[in-house]
Design a protein around this motif. Sequence first.
Motif, PDB file in Angstrom:
ATOM      1  N   ASN A  13       0.870  11.500   1.903  1.00  0.00           N
ATOM      2  CA  ASN A  13       0.046  10.431   2.463  1.00  0.00           C
ATOM      3  C   ASN A  13       0.882   9.161   2.478  1.00  0.00           C
ATOM      4  N   HIS A  14       0.671   8.352   3.496  1.00  0.00           N
ATOM      5  CA  HIS A  14       1.465   7.132   3.639  1.00  0.00           C
ATOM      6  C   HIS A  14       0.556   5.913   3.632  1.00  0.00           C
ATOM      7  N   LYS A  15       0.989   4.895   2.939  1.00  0.00           N
ATOM      8  CA  LYS A  15       0.310   3.604   2.929  1.00  0.00           C
ATOM      9  C   LYS A  15       1.349   2.525   3.196  1.00  0.00           C
ATOM     10  N   GLN A  16       0.908   1.474   3.877  1.00  0.00           N
ATOM     11  CA  GLN A  16       1.863   0.423   4.219  1.00  0.00           C
ATOM     12  C   GLN A  16       1.217  -0.941   4.019  1.00  0.00           C
ATOM     13  N   LEU A  17       1.984  -1.877   3.484  1.00  0.00           N
ATOM     14  CA  LEU A  17       1.475  -3.220   3.250  1.00  0.00           C
ATOM     15  C   LEU A  17       2.628  -4.209   3.211  1.00  0.00           C
ATOM     16  N   TYR A  18       2.299  -5.465   3.454  1.00  0.00           N
ATOM     17  CA  TYR A  18       3.271  -6.533   3.264  1.00  0.00           C
ATOM     18  C   TYR A  18       3.136  -7.090   1.854  1.00  0.00           C
ATOM     19  N   LEU A  19       4.262  -7.476   1.252  1.00  0.00           N
ATOM     20  CA  LEU A  19       4.162  -8.327   0.079  1.00  0.00           C
ATOM     21  C   LEU A  19       3.461  -9.604   0.534  1.00  0.00           C
ATOM     22  N   PRO A  20       2.448 -10.066  -0.181  1.00  0.00           N
ATOM     23  CA  PRO A  20       1.648 -11.199   0.298  1.00  0.00           C
ATOM     24  C   PRO A  20       2.499 -12.399   0.710  1.00  0.00           C
ATOM     25  N   ASP A  21       2.146 -12.959   1.865  1.00  0.00           N
ATOM     26  CA  ASP A  21       2.778 -14.174   2.380  1.00  0.00           C
ATOM     27  C   ASP A  21       4.273 -14.033   2.597  1.00  0.00           C
ATOM     28  N   THR A  22       4.705 -12.834   2.965  1.00  0.00           N
ATOM     29  CA  THR A  22       6.105 -12.594   3.311  1.00  0.00           C
ATOM     30  C   THR A  22       6.178 -11.665   4.511  1.00  0.00           C
ATOM     31  N   ALA A  23       7.396 -11.464   5.006  1.00  0.00           N
ATOM     32  CA  ALA A  23       7.654 -10.451   6.033  1.00  0.00           C
ATOM     33  C   ALA A  23       8.389  -9.261   5.429  1.00  0.00           C
ATOM     34  N   LEU A  71       8.149  -5.616   3.975  1.00  0.00           N
ATOM     35  CA  LEU A  71       7.227  -4.513   4.229  1.00  0.00           C
ATOM     36  C   LEU A  71       7.432  -3.385   3.221  1.00  0.00           C
ATOM     37  N   LEU A  72       6.342  -2.906   2.643  1.00  0.00           N
ATOM     38  CA  LEU A  72       6.376  -1.768   1.729  1.00  0.00           C
ATOM     39  C   LEU A  72       5.714  -0.570   2.376  1.00  0.00           C
ATOM     40  N   THR A  73       6.380   0.570   2.317  1.00  0.00           N
ATOM     41  CA  THR A  73       5.815   1.839   2.775  1.00  0.00           C
ATOM     42  C   THR A  73       5.773   2.782   1.590  1.00  0.00           C
ATOM     43  N   ARG A  74       4.593   3.274   1.263  1.00  0.00           N
ATOM     44  CA  ARG A  74       4.431   4.139   0.100  1.00  0.00           C
ATOM     45  C   ARG A  74       4.272   5.594   0.529  1.00  0.00           C
ATOM     46  N   PHE A  75       4.947   6.463  -0.206  1.00  0.00           N
ATOM     47  CA  PHE A  75       4.862   7.904  -0.018  1.00  0.00           C
ATOM     48  C   PHE A  75       4.070   8.467  -1.199  1.00  0.00           C
ATOM     49  N   LEU A  76       2.909   9.005  -0.940  1.00  0.00           N
ATOM     50  CA  LEU A  76       2.014   9.474  -1.997  1.00  0.00           C
ATOM     51  C   LEU A  76       1.854  10.983  -1.918  1.00  0.00           C
ATOM     52  N   THR A  77       2.217  11.677  -3.006  1.00  0.00           N
ATOM     53  CA  THR A  77       2.050  13.127  -3.081  1.00  0.00           C
ATOM     54  C   THR A  77       1.078  13.448  -4.212  1.00  0.00           C
ATOM     55  N   ASP A  78       0.804  14.726  -4.406  1.00  0.00           N
ATOM     56  CA  ASP A  78      -0.147  15.122  -5.455  1.00  0.00           C
ATOM     57  C   ASP A  78       0.311  14.691  -6.841  1.00  0.00           C
TER      58      ASP A  78
END
Length: 604
Positions: free
Chosen positions: A67-77, A79-86
Amino acid sequence: MSQSNNYSAIEDYGLIGNLGTTALVSKHGSIDFLPFTRFDSPTLFGALLDKKKGGHFSINVKDREVNHKQLYLPDTAILLTRFLTDDGIAELTDFMPPVENKQHLVLVRILKVIKGEHTFHLELDPRFNYGEDDFVTEEEKGVITVRSKTTKKLAFRLLSDVRFKLEDNCLKAEKKLHSRDEIRVVVVAGDKKGAFPALKSLKYYAENSFQKTTKFWHDWIKKSTYSGRWQDVVNRSAITLKLLTSSQYGSTVAAATLGLPEQIGGERNWDYRFTWIRDAAFTMFSFLQLGYKDEARNFILWIKQRSREIESANELKLMYRVDGSSNLKEVRLKHLEGYKGSSPVRAGNGAFNQFQLDIYGELVDTIYIYNKNAEPISYDFWESLKKFIDFVCDNWKKKDRGIWEVRDEQKEFLISKVMSWVALDRGILIAEDRSFPAPLERWRKTRNEIFEDVFNNYWSDERKAFVQYRGANTLDASALLIPLVRMLSPKEPRWISTLEAIEKELVTDSLVYRYKLEDGASDGFTGEEGTFSMCSFWYIECLAKSGQLNKAILYFEKMLGYSNHLGLFSEQISLKGQQLGNFPQAFTHLGLISAARQLRLLMK
């Protein structure tokens, strides 16, 4: 064979950039779009436009369901992409250190395992010149240099904690990482002479540049004067506009991409990586609304230079490259299949030679706001500005292509007349405020003629509304600008009737079409398009100004729900909720900022 089923949705991307160019990172960890090395340069990675030929830089977990989740560090450009497994979590950090004084393009990717163990597959598939040019490599002391086979000075260096190997004409690496393990990959572009900067140790550079980039964005966002409700949303839109603005030149591009379709499979696929006078003027207005005077000042310097380069006002182009050059010849990249088979993919933009009368109004209005709220303009600049206002005075009756850049016949568009009125009205206000010499009597006379022409000759008794162009029976959402530029009061009966007509024919809940082709509007192309998000935010402002504040707030918050997972908007939205058109779009984000600010003021 078509690759159209393998494309990520347009909204499945995040934007990073260095204030000289941008990159799109998918929520699966693949960089699928990167102009190399300027906003309007040919791409190095262009899988967004052709999965097979475009090129990409992907990082993914091997042989696991993720599963993938993506977010910005607040008030920056950043980018974090998370790889989530069991049984584990890994995190990919992507950013580009902001450029200062023509620094090199640098792309930093940091991969860290937070929990568990994963095997990662890294694949770097560079394709210079929109995917047409292959590459060659050379390696020395663990550093790989990648060059275009065609243009040797087009090159970058790849520095990494993992070893990449050339396989199947692609650079690949594989690495098993355990909890708290971290690897770094840095791409550094060469300069025009083919030289590369010297970097200290990879780990030191990655950590130091991360800290500096974080501080840059935190320091920048602190300058914003906006606070209160929707602050995070407004900050994200402001950062997006900043990412689309050149630190070297002061100009802003309309969008980060080229070729993304307004209709999947359709032909409305344009290159928006240029500086439109209109879009940039609106963007500078947004920056001024938020207190960013430096960005507005840099744009004023840019437009001053354009005005010095021309002898007469009719030489002002509709759009320019970020450096102010104006050769935007439109070509079709026939070797690319286009996003989900949407062709042709166009680079350059043939509309740059169009006559569009409204740009003078948007430009003069921005300079009026700048003179009023930032700093006084010089008399020398006023002399340049006068020629634009005089030009409008002489040419306001001319037919043009209008705000939407139609490619069929020219017409006398409503919005062109409205913005001609704005050019004269704001010119008069600047002259009066600064006591500058100006033919005020002539300007006032012409301004009044335009007002009466719009009020009487663009009103349709049949439609009970102002229509798209002289003699038309068609509505156009650009009429929403009439009260926003203060040509008519939002309580004016004819305006209220026009708003009701637009609501009935062009509005679906909070989504607004520019116009309806089936109702007689024509733009020179076949096929449909989505709803235009900028128009939605204009509509929300009009609702608020007309006294329907609660409805405006409801629709504003509904529109926020159409952004992607990171708060980014493209140009258009389909009735299925899909983002369409080039992404992210400056027009949409500046409209959001303006609407949020208006709502906040009225809520007090």
